[in-house]
Structure formats: structure tokens, C-alpha cells
Scaffold this motif. Structure first.
Motif, PDB file in Angstrom:
ATOM      1  N   TYR A   1       0.839  -1.192   0.000  1.00 28.64           N
ATOM      2  CA  TYR A   1       0.000   0.000   0.000  1.00 28.64           C
ATOM      3  C   TYR A   1       0.874   1.241   0.000  1.00 28.64           C
ATOM      4  CZ  TYR A   1       1.037  -0.223   4.993  1.00 28.64           C
ATOM      5  OH  TYR A   1       1.676  -0.291   6.211  1.00 28.64           O
ATOM      6  N   ASP A   2       0.265   2.347  -0.334  1.00 26.82           N
ATOM      7  CA  ASP A   2       0.981   3.609  -0.420  1.00 26.82           C
ATOM      8  C   ASP A   2       0.151   4.688   0.254  1.00 26.82           C
ATOM      9  OD1 ASP A   2       1.877   5.942  -3.054  1.00 26.82           O
ATOM     10  OD2 ASP A   2       2.786   5.600  -1.093  1.00 26.82           O
ATOM     11  N   THR A   3       0.678   5.254   1.314  1.00 31.63           N
ATOM     12  CA  THR A   3       0.011   6.361   1.984  1.00 31.63           C
ATOM     13  C   THR A   3       1.027   7.155   2.775  1.00 31.63           C
ATOM     14  OG1 THR A   3      -1.738   6.979   3.537  1.00 31.63           O
ATOM     15  CG2 THR A   3      -0.542   4.954   4.027  1.00 31.63           C
ATOM     16  N   SER A   4       0.751   8.447   2.924  1.00 29.76           N
ATOM     17  CA  SER A   4       1.582   9.292   3.786  1.00 29.76           C
ATOM     18  C   SER A   4       0.858   9.593   5.098  1.00 29.76           C
ATOM     19  CB  SER A   4       1.934  10.592   3.070  1.00 29.76           C
ATOM     20  OG  SER A   4       0.753  11.253   2.660  1.00 29.76           O
ATOM     21  N   ASP A   5      -0.346   9.069   5.217  1.00 28.73           N
ATOM     22  CA  ASP A   5      -1.137   9.266   6.426  1.00 28.73           C
ATOM     23  C   ASP A   5      -0.603   8.344   7.527  1.00 28.73           C
ATOM     24  OD1 ASP A   5      -4.724   9.747   6.805  1.00 28.73           O
ATOM     25  OD2 ASP A   5      -3.192   9.522   8.359  1.00 28.73           O
TER      26      ASP A   5
ATOM     27  N   GLY B   1      -5.093  -2.171  12.062  1.00 31.06           N
ATOM     28  CA  GLY B   1      -4.903  -0.739  12.203  1.00 31.06           C
ATOM     29  C   GLY B   1      -3.424  -0.402  12.160  1.00 31.06           C
ATOM     30  N   SER B   2      -3.116   0.788  11.673  1.00 38.15           N
ATOM     31  CA  SER B   2      -1.703   1.160  11.502  1.00 38.15           C
ATOM     32  C   SER B   2      -0.958   1.264  12.821  1.00 38.15           C
ATOM     33  CB  SER B   2      -1.592   2.481  10.734  1.00 38.15           C
ATOM     34  OG  SER B   2      -2.260   3.521  11.431  1.00 38.15           O
ATOM     35  N   TYR B   3      -1.677   1.482  13.905  1.00 33.85           N
ATOM     36  CA  TYR B   3      -1.019   1.603  15.205  1.00 33.85           C
ATOM     37  C   TYR B   3      -1.073   0.316  16.011  1.00 33.85           C
ATOM     38  CZ  TYR B   3      -0.890   6.641  14.376  1.00 33.85           C
ATOM     39  OH  TYR B   3      -0.643   7.875  13.855  1.00 33.85           O
TER      40      TYR B   3
ATOM     41  N   ALA C   1      -7.114   7.697   7.523  1.00 31.28           N
ATOM     42  CA  ALA C   1      -7.852   8.440   8.545  1.00 31.28           C
ATOM     43  C   ALA C   1      -8.002   9.913   8.206  1.00 31.28           C
ATOM     44  CB  ALA C   1      -7.183   8.278   9.900  1.00 31.28           C
ATOM     45  N   HIS C   2      -7.076  10.480   7.410  1.00 35.63           N
ATOM     46  CA  HIS C   2      -7.177  11.914   7.139  1.00 35.63           C
ATOM     47  C   HIS C   2      -8.408  12.242   6.309  1.00 35.63           C
ATOM     48  CE1 HIS C   2      -5.499  10.981   3.116  1.00 35.63           C
ATOM     49  NE2 HIS C   2      -6.039  12.111   2.759  1.00 35.63           N
ATOM     50  N   THR C   3      -8.957  11.221   5.672  1.00 36.31           N
ATOM     51  CA  THR C   3     -10.187  11.434   4.908  1.00 36.31           C
ATOM     52  C   THR C   3     -11.418  11.161   5.768  1.00 36.31           C
ATOM     53  OG1 THR C   3     -10.097   9.159   4.066  1.00 36.31           O
ATOM     54  CG2 THR C   3      -9.079  10.870   2.721  1.00 36.31           C
ATOM     55  N   GLY C   4     -11.205  10.913   7.059  1.00 39.06           N
ATOM     56  CA  GLY C   4     -12.324  10.605   7.948  1.00 39.06           C
ATOM     57  C   GLY C   4     -12.370   9.130   8.250  1.00 39.06           C
TER      58      GLY C   4
END
Lengths: 116, 117
Positions: free
Chosen positions: B25-29, B52-54, B97-100
Motif C-alpha cells: 500500500y501507499d500512503t503518507s497518512d 490498524g496502523s497503530y 484516517a485523514h479522509t475521515g
């Protein structure tokens, strides 16, 4: 319990006609999503509702596509003046939506639309 | 750039063997969620597993586990003890998450898994 339901399951229409696709989400799910899946492809996002409002309509491919949601429940996706490239399976999904929590989306069985 | 990449269009596995389906995957979030869905020939999308990323530990659900390697941005699905009923398309998906937190899922193109006797 009842899952996401969609109707009709199949729809064949002539090019140029309008169609309405219906989605009934899981009770209590405030978030509702429409996706499109063309033959052999992944899912393409169309629109997302939170309650009756649509914060994200970015995936609607043209102004022939519109959607509404009433009473925070049932949603209708309308395609006007259908074209052959609109042929696809239209999938609806719903999820819980609480701030700061990521929930999984539950999908309906889809409506297979064929434009002749 | 593709947000979700599944490089294996098709995979075969023998019954009772384990199989790994790849997803990058590719994200900077910094905050995001990764999902796997199964789509049998009947067409319904079935949720399998979430990471989840965390989350500190890799997610597991029965015979499904997610091999999450954050630094490599990979979230591979491992199916242990494959069964004939596992034959289906498998989709990896991401929500940023930055998109909600209730925002759309972005899907990969899928991997078709065929379980053989």
C-alpha cells in the motif's frame, strides 16, 4: 440479524433509459457507501453518506449519476440516460461511524446492471 | 501511484496447505486501516480481517492472519490449512484516517485463489 439488502438483484435496461438502484443498510449503521465493480475489476468508489448528507461524492463518474439517502436509512442510486459503459455490478455497503474509530464495511449482494 | 497493489492475479494452493496473498500500500497518512475481503463466485463481499496502523500485533481471525510489515508498507494475508471453500477472489483495501474514519475504502485489483485437491 439482517444484512445489507439491495434491489433489484438484476436489471437489464436499454441505452438512454433511467434506472434506480436501492440499498437498505444494516439497522443502526449511519455510514453508507456505493461502489461499482466492472467485469473482472476491483471496486470503484462512487459516493459515501453520513446520515442523509454526502460528504464525499468524488467517485461519481458523471452528472448522470446521483444518489440520495432519506431518514438516515435507505439510499437510492439513480443513473440517467444509461450508457453501455454503465454496465457493472453496483455494490452498497454500510458501517458504524464513531469519531476516531475505523469500522469494517458490510456489503450487500449487489445489483447487476446490464445496458443493452 | 496505486494506493493498493496486489501483484498476484491468480494463485493455486493445495488443500490443507497455507497460502500468502500479497498486498502493498501507499500512503503518507500515519493513521490508516487495512482490510481484506473475500468475494466468492456468488459475488458477495465478505469481510475477513482488519489491521490498524497503530496496532502492535498482527491481526488474526481463525485461519486468517495478516502479516503486517509497516516499514515495507505490506499487509499480506495468510490463510492456513486451506479448504476448497476458500476458492474466491481476495481483495486488499485501505482506509486513510485523514479522509475521515468513516470514509471510503480503496481496493486493490484482487487475487483469484484456487484451492485444489
Amino acid at each position: 440479524g439482517a444484512g445489507v439488502s439491495q434491489s433489484p438483484s438484476n436489471k437489464v435496461t436499454e441505452k438512454g433509459k433511467d434506472v434506480e438502484l436501492r440499498c437498505d443498510p444494516i439497522s443502526g449503521h449511519t455510514a453508507l457507501y456505493w461502489y461499482r465493480q466492472s467485469l473482472g475489476q476491483g471496486l470503484e468508489f462512487l459516493i459515501y453518506f453520513q446520515g442523509n448528507s454526502a460528504p464525499d461524492k468524488s467517485g461519481l463518474p458523471s452528472d448522470r449519476f446521483s444518489a440520495e439517502r432519506t431518514g438516515g436509512s435507505v439510499s437510492t442510486l439513480t443513473i440517467q440516460r444509461t450508457q453501455q459503459e454503465d454496465s457493472a455490478v453496483y455494490l452498497c455497503a454500510s458501517s458504524l461511524a464513531l469519531a476516531g474509530v475505523i469500522y469494517e464495511q458490510y456489503f450487500g449482494p449487489g445489483t447487476r446492471l446490464t445496458v443493452t | 501511484a496505486q494506493k493498493i497493489t496486489q501483484t498476484q492475479p491468480g494463485m493455486f494452493v493445495q488443500e490443507k496447505e497455507a497460502v500468502t496473498l500479497d498486498c502493498t500500500y501507499d500512503t503518507s497518512d500515519p493513521s490508516y486501516g487495512l482490510f481484506w475481503y473475500k468475494q466468492p463466485s456468488s459475488g458477495e463481499m465478505i469481510f475477513l480481517i482488519y489491521q490498524g496502523s497503530y496496532d502492535q500485533q498482527n491481526a488474526t481471525e481463525g485461519r486468517y492472519s495478516l502479516n503486517f510489515q509497516k516499514a515495507r508498507k505490506s499487509a499480506n494475508l495468510v490463510i492456513s490449512a486451506s479448504q476448497l471453500g476458500d476458492s474466491a477472489m481476495y481483495f486488499c483495501a485501505m482506509r486513510e484516517a485523514h479522509t475521515g474514519t468513516a470514509s471510503k475504502l480503496t481496493f486493490g485489483t484482487g487475487t483469484r485463489l484456487q484451492v485444489t485437491l
